[in-house]
Motif scaffolding. Structure first.
Motif, PDB file in Angstrom:
ATOM      1  N   ALA A  22       0.875  -0.901  -0.180  1.00 44.34           N
ATOM      2  CA  ALA A  22      -0.093   0.029  -0.033  1.00 44.34           C
ATOM      3  C   ALA A  22       0.447   1.240  -0.046  1.00 44.34           C
ATOM      4  O   ALA A  22       1.656   1.070   0.403  1.00 44.34           O
ATOM      5  N   ARG A  23       0.161   2.126  -0.612  1.00 45.17           N
ATOM      6  CA  ARG A  23       0.729   3.653  -0.572  1.00 45.17           C
ATOM      7  C   ARG A  23       1.820   4.226   0.370  1.00 45.17           C
ATOM      8  O   ARG A  23       2.717   4.712   0.606  1.00 45.17           O
ATOM      9  N   PRO A  24       0.974   4.358   1.833  1.00 47.67           N
ATOM     10  CA  PRO A  24       1.993   4.717   2.737  1.00 47.67           C
ATOM     11  C   PRO A  24       2.688   3.790   4.077  1.00 47.67           C
ATOM     12  O   PRO A  24       3.667   4.243   3.718  1.00 47.67           O
ATOM     13  N   ASP A  25       2.608   2.323   3.496  1.00 48.82           N
ATOM     14  CA  ASP A  25       3.879   1.413   3.601  1.00 48.82           C
ATOM     15  C   ASP A  25       4.746   2.198   2.448  1.00 48.82           C
ATOM     16  O   ASP A  25       6.436   2.139   2.640  1.00 48.82           O
ATOM     17  N   CYS A  26       5.024   2.792   1.247  1.00 49.65           N
ATOM     18  CA  CYS A  26       5.763   2.561   0.684  1.00 49.65           C
ATOM     19  C   CYS A  26       6.564   4.452   0.765  1.00 49.65           C
ATOM     20  O   CYS A  26       7.685   4.655   1.132  1.00 49.65           O
ATOM     21  N   LEU A  27       5.767   5.115   1.635  1.00 48.01           N
ATOM     22  CA  LEU A  27       6.510   6.623   2.048  1.00 48.01           C
ATOM     23  C   LEU A  27       7.013   6.366   3.236  1.00 48.01           C
ATOM     24  O   LEU A  27       7.342   7.314   3.574  1.00 48.01           O
ATOM     25  N   LEU A  28       6.668   5.354   4.163  1.00 44.95           N
ATOM     26  CA  LEU A  28       7.315   5.233   4.821  1.00 44.95           C
ATOM     27  C   LEU A  28       8.575   4.496   4.740  1.00 44.95           C
ATOM     28  O   LEU A  28       9.737   4.156   5.746  1.00 44.95           O
ATOM     29  N   GLY A  29       9.018   4.186   3.685  1.00 46.65           N
ATOM     30  CA  GLY A  29       9.589   3.182   3.917  1.00 46.65           C
ATOM     31  C   GLY A  29       9.585   1.783   3.957  1.00 46.65           C
ATOM     32  O   GLY A  29      11.126   0.976   4.328  1.00 46.65           O
ATOM     33  N   ALA A  30       8.753   1.145   4.354  1.00 40.86           N
ATOM     34  CA  ALA A  30       8.579  -0.283   4.613  1.00 40.86           C
ATOM     35  C   ALA A  30       8.434  -1.207   3.988  1.00 40.86           C
ATOM     36  O   ALA A  30       8.004  -2.375   3.829  1.00 40.86           O
ATOM     37  N   GLY A  31       7.945  -0.375   2.774  1.00 40.64           N
ATOM     38  CA  GLY A  31       7.537  -1.281   1.068  1.00 40.64           C
ATOM     39  C   GLY A  31       7.862  -0.395  -0.055  1.00 40.64           C
ATOM     40  O   GLY A  31       7.745   0.748   0.348  1.00 40.64           O
ATOM     41  N   ARG A  32       8.228  -1.331  -0.772  1.00 41.48           N
ATOM     42  CA  ARG A  32       9.128  -1.194  -2.010  1.00 41.48           C
ATOM     43  C   ARG A  32       7.813  -0.820  -3.190  1.00 41.48           C
ATOM     44  O   ARG A  32       7.184  -2.509  -3.454  1.00 41.48           O
ATOM     45  N   GLY A  50       4.305   1.879 -21.887  1.00 36.74           N
ATOM     46  CA  GLY A  50       5.301   2.941 -20.950  1.00 36.74           C
ATOM     47  C   GLY A  50       6.667   2.434 -20.151  1.00 36.74           C
ATOM     48  O   GLY A  50       7.198   2.959 -20.150  1.00 36.74           O
ATOM     49  N   ALA A  51       7.231   2.149 -21.822  1.00 34.09           N
ATOM     50  CA  ALA A  51       8.809   1.208 -21.268  1.00 34.09           C
ATOM     51  C   ALA A  51       9.057   0.426 -19.853  1.00 34.09           C
ATOM     52  O   ALA A  51       9.410  -0.833 -20.337  1.00 34.09           O
ATOM     53  N   SER A  52       8.242   0.694 -18.583  1.00 35.84           N
ATOM     54  CA  SER A  52       8.554   0.143 -17.456  1.00 35.84           C
ATOM     55  C   SER A  52       7.600   0.992 -16.257  1.00 35.84           C
ATOM     56  O   SER A  52       7.245   1.753 -17.062  1.00 35.84           O
ATOM     57  N   PHE A  53       7.111   0.274 -15.244  1.00 33.65           N
ATOM     58  CA  PHE A  53       6.233   0.856 -14.572  1.00 33.65           C
ATOM     59  C   PHE A  53       6.633   0.395 -12.850  1.00 33.65           C
ATOM     60  O   PHE A  53       6.960  -0.486 -12.880  1.00 33.65           O
ATOM     61  N   ARG A  54       5.897   0.970 -12.416  1.00 33.00           N
ATOM     62  CA  ARG A  54       7.109   0.668 -10.544  1.00 33.00           C
ATOM     63  C   ARG A  54       4.832   1.328 -10.288  1.00 33.00           C
ATOM     64  O   ARG A  54       4.251   1.988 -10.470  1.00 33.00           O
ATOM     65  N   THR A  55       3.912   0.392  -9.241  1.00 34.41           N
ATOM     66  CA  THR A  55       3.502   1.036  -8.929  1.00 34.41           C
ATOM     67  C   THR A  55       3.386  -0.316  -6.934  1.00 34.41           C
ATOM     68  O   THR A  55       3.988  -0.814  -6.728  1.00 34.41           O
ATOM     69  N   SER A  56       1.651   0.616  -6.606  1.00 35.44           N
ATOM     70  CA  SER A  56       1.587   0.272  -5.173  1.00 35.44           C
ATOM     71  C   SER A  56       0.003   0.504  -5.208  1.00 35.44           C
ATOM     72  O   SER A  56      -1.040   1.293  -6.123  1.00 35.44           O
ATOM     73  N   LEU A  57      -0.620   0.037  -4.215  1.00 36.17           N
ATOM     74  CA  LEU A  57      -1.951   0.438  -3.423  1.00 36.17           C
ATOM     75  C   LEU A  57      -2.100   1.284  -3.640  1.00 36.17           C
ATOM     76  O   LEU A  57      -1.729   2.044  -2.592  1.00 36.17           O
ATOM     77  N   VAL A  58      -3.326   1.781  -4.015  1.00 34.03           N
ATOM     78  CA  VAL A  58      -3.796   3.572  -3.288  1.00 34.03           C
ATOM     79  C   VAL A  58      -4.387   3.335  -2.198  1.00 34.03           C
ATOM     80  O   VAL A  58      -3.461   4.387  -1.141  1.00 34.03           O
ATOM     81  N   PHE A  59      -5.069   2.604  -1.491  1.00 36.87           N
ATOM     82  CA  PHE A  59      -5.248   2.520  -0.240  1.00 36.87           C
ATOM     83  C   PHE A  59      -4.656   1.298   0.534  1.00 36.87           C
ATOM     84  O   PHE A  59      -4.790   0.109   0.330  1.00 36.87           O
ATOM     85  N   GLN A  71       0.162  -2.701   5.786  1.00 34.86           N
ATOM     86  CA  GLN A  71      -0.913  -1.849   5.301  1.00 34.86           C
ATOM     87  C   GLN A  71      -2.310  -2.901   4.001  1.00 34.86           C
ATOM     88  O   GLN A  71      -3.232  -2.094   3.648  1.00 34.86           O
ATOM     89  N   HIS A  72      -1.594  -3.043   3.113  1.00 40.90           N
ATOM     90  CA  HIS A  72      -1.920  -3.940   2.366  1.00 40.90           C
ATOM     91  C   HIS A  72      -3.007  -5.352   2.787  1.00 40.90           C
ATOM     92  O   HIS A  72      -3.380  -6.429   2.142  1.00 40.90           O
ATOM     93  N   ILE A  73      -3.080  -6.069   4.249  1.00 44.76           N
ATOM     94  CA  ILE A  73      -3.340  -7.267   4.199  1.00 44.76           C
ATOM     95  C   ILE A  73      -5.334  -6.790   5.165  1.00 44.76           C
ATOM     96  O   ILE A  73      -4.776  -5.877   5.753  1.00 44.76           O
ATOM     97  N   GLY A  74      -5.878  -7.266   4.881  1.00 48.47           N
ATOM     98  CA  GLY A  74      -6.790  -7.442   5.764  1.00 48.47           C
ATOM     99  C   GLY A  74      -8.435  -6.569   5.450  1.00 48.47           C
ATOM    100  O   GLY A  74      -8.905  -5.966   5.889  1.00 48.47           O
ATOM    101  N   TYR A  75      -8.469  -5.977   4.055  1.00 43.81           N
ATOM    102  CA  TYR A  75      -9.384  -5.348   3.180  1.00 43.81           C
ATOM    103  C   TYR A  75     -10.824  -5.938   3.953  1.00 43.81           C
ATOM    104  O   TYR A  75     -10.710  -7.459   3.336  1.00 43.81           O
TER     105      TYR A  75
END
Length: 462
Positions: A22-32, A50-59, A71-75
């Motif tokens: 999830a995006r919040p974990d990427c912002l924290l450095g707890a996820g890539r 797009g040649a290449s891309f990188r992605t994260s869950l919005v919510f 934070q991507h677990i348990g929706y």
């Protein structure tokens, strides 16, 4: 405006994966951020165009919010039904081919919807520049116009009714907000340099989760809602606490010295959901994206997160916008959001106030005295009318809850409409909606409803 090279993609349920952070974990450095979504057609198409891309869950998942790294677990069922467990922000390597990538992705069976990420701003009328004149007699007497004083005497509010200001952040050390703020959150991640032709300034890349204001816009809105009342009228929400959620960074338009707020769709949607999950009962949204600047091939921006908030009984209030034209600005144009126009001290609609059939009602929006990043300022715009409505919504929710009744957006909207003053002869006009906010009449209308039918129209949220 759009954010070049960034897409928002929602997969169909059968194609979703749980591997992506999830995006919040990427912002924290707890996820890539991941370089794969489905390891199939979606990945191949994005790499081709797009040649290449990188992605994260919005919510982030509500149950896991704050559980760093997971934070991507348990929706829950509501989150899954709205697609929140399978909505991704995708940053493309080849920015110039974003439109081609979007078109190709939309043709895939695995994709439920896709859009180019839009940008929202806090564009206020030119005359809302910060003013050094903060005399009370220079400001519109907004509290008297909407009968705020008798309303606050009738209902003092409740600290448990939290009002989220989803905006540019707030002046965290301001004396007027002392003991009125919850910890808050920051979802801004726009990178560095320019976005939408504007130069980013201040914290624009998710440096921390502190909702510190680099613009002054969110501070002004928060003051209308929650000020202690030392040098201006007390906040319209009474004892309610304010939850600042920063979703807009500071930016300077080309050739201008003026700073405005700008935010990306993914950051804003994430912030609105976080506000709901942190316990906000009322959310004020004084920003927007014009219909002319959004992706015509995608659903309206913020639709899913508005549906999520309504399902959780959260009251949504948004500014109509300041174009002076008849147009849709999102999220104000999404039903059932309470869309607020601006009037002057004569209850005449402000010349800048955006028009439309979706206007709910109006509130004072010219020369409003409230907070700046340091000190006080006068500001003008529907951005500063909306928080008066959000504050009254908080009073209504506090009063109803004391009687064991929970109000949602539709119930609050109904009460505000029925209690409005300066009502148009035909009941609704595209400029003033159903009339002008009357705080005391709204409370009296609620009291009458509860007395007449304690289990009637006001007992459900939605």
């Amino acid at each position: 405006m759009i954010r070049s090279g960034v897409l928002q993609i929602t997969l169909r349920e059968e194609s979703a994966t749980t591997r992506i952070p999830a995006r919040p974990d990427c912002l924290l450095g707890a996820g890539r951020q991941s370089n794969a979504i489905d390891r199939g057609d979606v990945d191949r198409t994005l790499r081709r165009w797009g040649a290449s891309f990188r992605t994260s869950l919005v919510f982030a998942a509500r149950r896991s919010l704050g559980h760093i790294g997971s934070q991507h677990i348990g929706y829950d069922d509501t989150e899954r039904s709205l697609g929140m467990s399978r909505t991704y922000r995708v940053e493309l390597g080849d920015v110039a081919r974003a439109r081609d990538a979007l078109s190709a992705v939309r043709d895939l069976a695995a994709v439920a919807q896709a859009r180019i990420e839009s940008l929202a701003t806090t564009h206020d009328p030119a005359r809302s520049h910060p003013s050094t004149d903060t005399r009370v007699d220079a400001a519109m007497n907004a509290h008297d116009l909407i009968r705020a004083t008798p309303a606050l005497a009738r209902e003092q509010g409740d600290e448990r009714i939290v009002v989220a200001v989803v905006d540019t952040g707030v002046a965290l050390g301001h004396p007027e907000l002392r003991r009125k703020l919850l910890a808050g959150y920051d979802t801004v991640d726009l990178g560095l340099g320019k976005v939408g032709g504007m130069e980013l300034v201040g914290d624009s890349r998710g440096a921390d989760f502190t909702p510190r204001d680099d613009v002054g816009h969110g501070s002004h809105v928060a003051g209308v809602v929650a000020a202690q009342g030392f040098r201006l009228s007390p906040g319209m929400a009474g004892r309610s606490l304010c939850l600042p959620v920063r979703v807009l960074a500071a930016a300077r338009p080309s050739g201008s010295r003026r700073t405005i707020g700008v935010g990306a769709l993914s950051d804003i949607d994430c912030g609105i959901k976080v506000a709901c999950d942190l316990g906000a009962k009322v959310i004020n949204m004084s920003f927007g994206t014009s219909e002319a600047h959004i992706d015509a091939g995608a659903p309206p921006p913020h639709r899913e997160v508005v549906d999520y908030a309504v399902a959780r009984g959260v009251v949504l209030v948004a500014a109509m916008g300041n174009s002076g034209q008849a147009e849709k600005l999102f999220p104000a144009a999404i039903d059932p959001v309470i869309a607020v126009a601006a009037v002057d001290e004569r209850f005449e609609v402000s010349s800048f106030s955006t028009r439309g059939k979706h206007v709910t009602l109006a509130a004072p929006g010219e020369r409003i005295l409230s907070l700046d990043r340091h000190g006080y300022r006068l500001s003008t715009g529907t951005s500063h009318a909306a928080p008066f409505v959000a504050g009254v919504a908080a009073l209504l929710c506090a009063r109803a809850r004391r009687r064991g009744v929970e109000l949602g957006t539709r119930e609050v909207r109904d009460i505000l409409v029925r209690s409005a003053q300066a009502r148009p002869a035909d009941g609704h006009r595209d400029d003033i909606g159903h009339g002008v906010l009357d705080a005391d009449a709204a409370l009296r209308t609620l009291d009458a409803d509860l007395s007449a039918s304690p289990h009637g129209r006001t007992h459900t949220h939605g």
